[in-house]
Design an enzyme around this catalytic site. Structure first.
Site, PDB file in Angstrom:
ATOM      1  N   LYS A  22     -15.829  22.389 -40.645  1.00 21.73           N
ATOM      2  CA  LYS A  22     -16.395  21.051 -40.927  1.00 21.73           C
ATOM      3  C   LYS A  22     -16.551  20.243 -39.641  1.00 21.73           C
ATOM      4  O   LYS A  22     -17.589  19.624 -39.402  1.00 21.73           O
ATOM      5  CB  LYS A  22     -15.476  20.301 -41.886  1.00 21.73           C
ATOM      6  CG  LYS A  22     -15.755  18.813 -41.989  1.00 21.73           C
ATOM      7  CD  LYS A  22     -14.834  18.085 -42.936  1.00 21.73           C
ATOM      8  CE  LYS A  22     -13.519  17.720 -42.354  1.00 21.73           C
ATOM      9  NZ  LYS A  22     -13.497  16.478 -41.555  1.00 21.73           N
ATOM     10  N   ASN A  23     -15.521  20.266 -38.795  1.00 21.07           N
ATOM     11  CA  ASN A  23     -15.538  19.373 -37.631  1.00 21.07           C
ATOM     12  C   ASN A  23     -16.410  19.876 -36.493  1.00 21.07           C
ATOM     13  O   ASN A  23     -16.721  19.124 -35.572  1.00 21.07           O
ATOM     14  CB  ASN A  23     -14.106  19.083 -37.158  1.00 21.07           C
ATOM     15  CG  ASN A  23     -13.376  18.237 -38.204  1.00 21.07           C
ATOM     16  OD1 ASN A  23     -13.997  17.643 -39.081  1.00 21.07           O
ATOM     17  ND2 ASN A  23     -12.064  18.214 -38.128  1.00 21.07           N
ATOM     18  N   CYS A 117      -9.273   4.935 -41.276  1.00 24.10           N
ATOM     19  CA  CYS A 117      -8.999   5.649 -42.519  1.00 24.10           C
ATOM     20  C   CYS A 117      -7.487   5.648 -42.689  1.00 24.10           C
ATOM     21  O   CYS A 117      -6.772   4.991 -41.963  1.00 24.10           O
ATOM     22  CB  CYS A 117      -9.584   7.040 -42.497  1.00 24.10           C
ATOM     23  SG  CYS A 117      -8.734   8.089 -41.364  1.00 24.10           S
ATOM     24  N   ARG A 122      -8.114   4.454 -35.531  1.00 24.93           N
ATOM     25  CA  ARG A 122      -9.231   5.300 -35.081  1.00 24.93           C
ATOM     26  C   ARG A 122     -10.328   4.514 -34.339  1.00 24.93           C
ATOM     27  O   ARG A 122     -11.462   4.415 -34.782  1.00 24.93           O
ATOM     28  CB  ARG A 122      -9.770   6.092 -36.261  1.00 24.93           C
ATOM     29  CG  ARG A 122      -8.623   6.822 -36.957  1.00 24.93           C
ATOM     30  CD  ARG A 122      -9.040   7.806 -37.951  1.00 24.93           C
ATOM     31  NE  ARG A 122      -9.579   9.005 -37.313  1.00 24.93           N
ATOM     32  CZ  ARG A 122     -10.061  10.022 -38.026  1.00 24.93           C
ATOM     33  NH1 ARG A 122     -10.114   9.946 -39.326  1.00 24.93           N
ATOM     34  NH2 ARG A 122     -10.532  11.084 -37.405  1.00 24.93           N
ATOM     35  N   ASP A 305      -4.203  18.117 -37.868  1.00 23.09           N
ATOM     36  CA  ASP A 305      -4.800  18.324 -39.199  1.00 23.09           C
ATOM     37  C   ASP A 305      -4.032  19.340 -40.030  1.00 23.09           C
ATOM     38  O   ASP A 305      -4.345  19.535 -41.200  1.00 23.09           O
ATOM     39  CB  ASP A 305      -6.263  18.776 -39.065  1.00 23.09           C
ATOM     40  CG  ASP A 305      -7.130  17.650 -38.560  1.00 23.09           C
ATOM     41  OD1 ASP A 305      -8.288  17.919 -38.191  1.00 23.09           O
ATOM     42  OD2 ASP A 305      -6.649  16.502 -38.504  1.00 23.09           O
ATOM     43  N   ARG A 397     -13.973  16.278 -49.439  1.00 25.47           N
ATOM     44  CA  ARG A 397     -14.711  15.958 -48.209  1.00 25.47           C
ATOM     45  C   ARG A 397     -14.651  17.132 -47.236  1.00 25.47           C
ATOM     46  O   ARG A 397     -15.523  17.305 -46.401  1.00 25.47           O
ATOM     47  CB  ARG A 397     -14.099  14.727 -47.524  1.00 25.47           C
ATOM     48  CG  ARG A 397     -14.319  13.435 -48.260  1.00 25.47           C
ATOM     49  CD  ARG A 397     -13.738  12.271 -47.511  1.00 25.47           C
ATOM     50  NE  ARG A 397     -14.244  12.199 -46.137  1.00 25.47           N
ATOM     51  CZ  ARG A 397     -13.922  11.221 -45.300  1.00 25.47           C
ATOM     52  NH1 ARG A 397     -13.103  10.270 -45.675  1.00 25.47           N
ATOM     53  NH2 ARG A 397     -14.408  11.195 -44.079  1.00 25.47           N
TER      54      ARG A 397
HETATM   55  C1  EPZ Z   1     -11.338  14.499 -34.973  1.00 23.53           C
HETATM   56  O1  EPZ Z   1     -11.211  13.106 -35.208  1.00 23.53           O
HETATM   57  C2  EPZ Z   1     -11.309  15.141 -36.345  1.00 23.53           C
HETATM   58  N1  EPZ Z   1     -12.433  14.618 -37.140  1.00 23.53           N
HETATM   59  C3  EPZ Z   1      -9.994  14.827 -37.051  1.00 23.53           C
HETATM   60  O2  EPZ Z   1      -9.974  15.588 -38.245  1.00 23.53           O
HETATM   61  C4  EPZ Z   1      -8.842  15.316 -36.171  1.00 23.53           C
HETATM   62  O3  EPZ Z   1      -7.624  14.921 -36.766  1.00 23.53           O
HETATM   63  C5  EPZ Z   1      -8.955  14.698 -34.775  1.00 23.53           C
HETATM   64  O4  EPZ Z   1     -10.237  15.003 -34.211  1.00 23.53           O
HETATM   65  C6  EPZ Z   1      -7.886  15.230 -33.826  1.00 23.53           C
HETATM   66  O5  EPZ Z   1      -8.008  16.620 -33.728  1.00 23.53           O
HETATM   67  C7  EPZ Z   1     -13.660  15.099 -36.894  1.00 23.53           C
HETATM   68  O6  EPZ Z   1     -13.853  15.947 -36.032  1.00 23.53           O
HETATM   69  C8  EPZ Z   1     -14.763  14.530 -37.735  1.00 23.53           C
HETATM   70  P1  EPZ Z   1      -9.755  11.930 -31.727  1.00 23.53           P
HETATM   71  P2  EPZ Z   1     -11.477  12.088 -33.978  1.00 23.53           P
HETATM   72  O7  EPZ Z   1     -10.822  11.101 -31.120  1.00 23.53           O
HETATM   73  O8  EPZ Z   1     -12.482  12.658 -33.061  1.00 23.53           O
HETATM   74  C9  EPZ Z   1      -7.452   8.049 -30.326  1.00 23.53           C
HETATM   75  C10 EPZ Z   1      -9.868  15.993 -40.528  1.00 23.53           C
HETATM   76  O9  EPZ Z   1      -8.884  16.007 -41.276  1.00 23.53           O
HETATM   77  N2  EPZ Z   1      -8.766   7.567 -29.875  1.00 23.53           N
HETATM   78  O10 EPZ Z   1      -9.449  13.274 -31.144  1.00 23.53           O
HETATM   79  O11 EPZ Z   1     -11.696  10.748 -34.550  1.00 23.53           O
HETATM   80  C11 EPZ Z   1      -7.372   8.187 -31.830  1.00 23.53           C
HETATM   81  O12 EPZ Z   1      -7.026   6.955 -32.416  1.00 23.53           O
HETATM   82  C12 EPZ Z   1      -9.987  14.892 -39.508  1.00 23.53           C
HETATM   83  O13 EPZ Z   1     -10.773  16.858 -40.513  1.00 23.53           O
HETATM   84  C13 EPZ Z   1      -8.823   6.388 -29.149  1.00 23.53           C
HETATM   85  O14 EPZ Z   1      -7.810   5.743 -28.895  1.00 23.53           O
HETATM   86  O15 EPZ Z   1     -10.049  12.128 -33.270  1.00 23.53           O
HETATM   87  C14 EPZ Z   1      -6.284   9.216 -31.986  1.00 23.53           C
HETATM   88  O16 EPZ Z   1      -5.025   8.586 -31.870  1.00 23.53           O
HETATM   89  C15 EPZ Z   1      -8.876  13.867 -39.636  1.00 23.53           C
HETATM   90  N3  EPZ Z   1     -10.037   5.953 -28.721  1.00 23.53           N
HETATM   91  C16 EPZ Z   1      -6.489  10.140 -30.777  1.00 23.53           C
HETATM   92  O17 EPZ Z   1      -7.267   9.386 -29.844  1.00 23.53           O
HETATM   93  C17 EPZ Z   1     -11.193   6.641 -28.978  1.00 23.53           C
HETATM   94  O18 EPZ Z   1     -12.276   6.209 -28.541  1.00 23.53           O
HETATM   95  C18 EPZ Z   1      -7.257  11.419 -31.101  1.00 23.53           C
HETATM   96  O19 EPZ Z   1      -8.421  11.053 -31.802  1.00 23.53           O
HETATM   97  C19 EPZ Z   1     -11.106   7.837 -29.729  1.00 23.53           C
HETATM   98  C20 EPZ Z   1      -9.883   8.278 -30.169  1.00 23.53           C
END
Ligand code: EPZ
Length: 430
Positions: A22-23, A117, A122, A305, A397
């Site tokens: 999915k991701n 969420c 996020r 995840d 989802r």
């Molecule tokens: C992706 O989310 C995945 N979603 C998430 O999967 C997954 O948990 C996550 O990566 C971590 O592996 C999709 O790919 C659609 P991040 P993403 O940016 O990209 C912080 C699922 O269950 N951050 O790697 O949103 C953030 O708050 C979902 O399939 C900032 O601070 O995650 C988090 O603490 C849930 N500023 C950390 O970084 C930013 O601009 C990692 O988030 C971006 C992120």
């Protein structure tokens, strides 16, 4: 409201085929609008988030031809809108990928800010930092991100935090920027590498995906391609934990074992048998499974995840386990639901202290988010008696035909949308 009802206590046994990631698919679908030529994508997971993204792509004018549930042909030559519709896109987090794709191709994008969420706030500050470094003007107005650039020019970007979304988004915009872009401290997840490979199959020049530094040489245009999405590491891991938690014996097929190494290692640590084949992994649960500790980290560390699914497995192991959630600030909401089934877990900040118990008893529980929902289903299948999991829209989802795949492994589970249907299931199963 649709629910899953199940009667637990049977070990899950058999084989299950894993779908596309999915991701990876979410980033690849967004990137597919960066060319005016045909793009054919195979091994697409047929899940809600993907279908919502396809609706949004159609809404801005691209043609979307769903050849079958897992194959789509997209042509974005007629896109007439760089402002993505609120209605479709607010429902999924990956809407932000439209910013990088539209900004890269049209030098302009207007996309609603993705909602937070249930696992944390996020933010997208790192995405915005990257776009600005490439020369874009980015403002947040009326709940939307407005990005615009005369030209995008390659830059040297250091991500303060490892972020999957920011890595993919900046990579897309930089693919069509002038000159070289270097992005440091990038995410290395398999789905990040898959999006980079997809962009390269369209003529982009991206090197280093999967390492700490990605180097991109901007190109003028991207061309059409045919591409098959990698298997879903988290769907596979979810079924691997289902084998452990129910003391079953499951072979997950159509996987890349290397992507599952952190999960396999932890299941081995607690005493499961784990056997790797070329494109499959077999997990055999044991009557007595030991405690261990988990710290969620960016890839190749233990994936966040998979945290809820592993916590459920540890809640049924012997001894005390410690799970530290280092990625998101609020990803233990499901622990209260697990307590209703007999789970003995204490959460202090981003640490869960898990006291293993001999077994769960069935209860009515609510899925607070996608992965926790899947974990509660695993708990219900391991529990004695009936369990009802509510709010299963979250699960749908990200998991295709979840209950059907589980039934194929011997689970007594059905999707119901009324008390009457739930009662019928109870009487049928007895
Ligand atoms: C992706 O989310 C995945 N979603 C998430 O999967 C997954 O948990 C996550 O990566 C971590 O592996 C999709 O790919 C659609 P991040 P993403 O940016 O990209 C912080 C699922 O269950 N951050 O790697 O949103 C953030 O708050 C979902 O399939 C900032 O601070 O995650 C988090 O603490 C849930 N500023 C950390 O970084 C930013 O601009 C990692 O988030 C971006 C992120």
């Amino acid at each position: 409201m649709e629910q899953f009802i199940m009667k637990g206590g049977n070990p899950l046994v058999g084989e299950v085929t894993i779908g596309g990631a999915k991701n990876a698919a979410l980033g690849i679908l967004a990137a597919s609008i960066m060319t005016d030529e045909d793009v054919l994508i195979e091994n697409l997971p047929d899940v809600r988030d993907i279908n919502v993204l396809l609706e949004a792509i159609q809404e801005i004018g691209a043609s979307v031809d769903r050849i079958d549930r897992h194959t789509v042909k997209i042509n974005a030559s007629d896109i007439h809108e760089v402002s993505v519709d609120d209605e479709y896109i607010r429902r999924i987090r990956a809407s932000y990928y439209f910013i990088g794709a539209l900004l890269g191709k049209y030098k302009s994008a207007q996309v609603p800010l993705p909602g937070g969420c249930n696992i944390g706030s996020r933010p997208i500050d790192l995405h915005i930092k990257g776009f600005r470094a490439l020369g874009a003007k980015v403002e947040i107005e009326r709940g939307a991100v407005l990005a615009h650039a005369i030209d995008l020019v390659g830059s040297h970007i250091y991500l303060d935090k490892v972020s999957v979304g920011a890595t993919i988004n900046i990579m897309m915009a930089a693919a069509l920027a002038e000159g070289q872009t270097i992005i440091e401290n990038v995410a290395k997840e398999p789905h990040v590498v898959d999006v980079a490979n997809f962009l390269n199959s369209m003529g982009a020049n991206i090197k280093g995906a999967g390492t700490d530094i990605i180097r991109i040489k901007g190109v003028r245009k991207l061309h059409g391609t045919e591409y098959s999405i990698i298997p879903d590491q988290i769907e596979a891991g979810t079924f691997m934990c289902a084998a452990a938690a129910t003391r079953g014996d499951i072979t997950v097929r159509n996987v890349i074992p290397k992507h599952l190494e952190a999960i396999s290692a932890k299941l081995l640590e607690i005493g499961c048998e784990v056997v790797e084949f070329d494109d499959a992994v077999r997990v055999v649960g044991k009557p007595k499974q030991r405690h261990t500790n988990i710290n969620t980290l960016p890839y190749p560390g233990f994936p966040t995840d998979m945290q809820p699914q592993m916590t459920v497995t540890l809640a049924l192991a012997e001894g005390t386990s410690i799970v530290t959630e280092s990625i998101f600030e609020n990803r233990f909401k499901y622990v209260d639901e697990l307590a209703r089934m007999g789970g003995s877990i204490k959460v202090e900040g981003n640490v869960a202290i898990i006291g293993g118990v001999d077994g769960f008893t069935g209860a009515q529980v609510n899925a607070p988010d996608l992965r926790a929902g899947a974990a509660l289903v695993i708990a219900g299948l391991a529990a004695e008696g009936f369990t009802v999991v509510d709010e299963i829209g979250y699960i749908q989802r990200g998991y295709e035909h979840f209950e059907e795949k589980l039934r194929g492994l011997g689970a007594q589970i059905e999707k119901v949308d009324s008390d009457k249907e739930a009662q019928k299931f109870r009487l049928k199963i007895g």
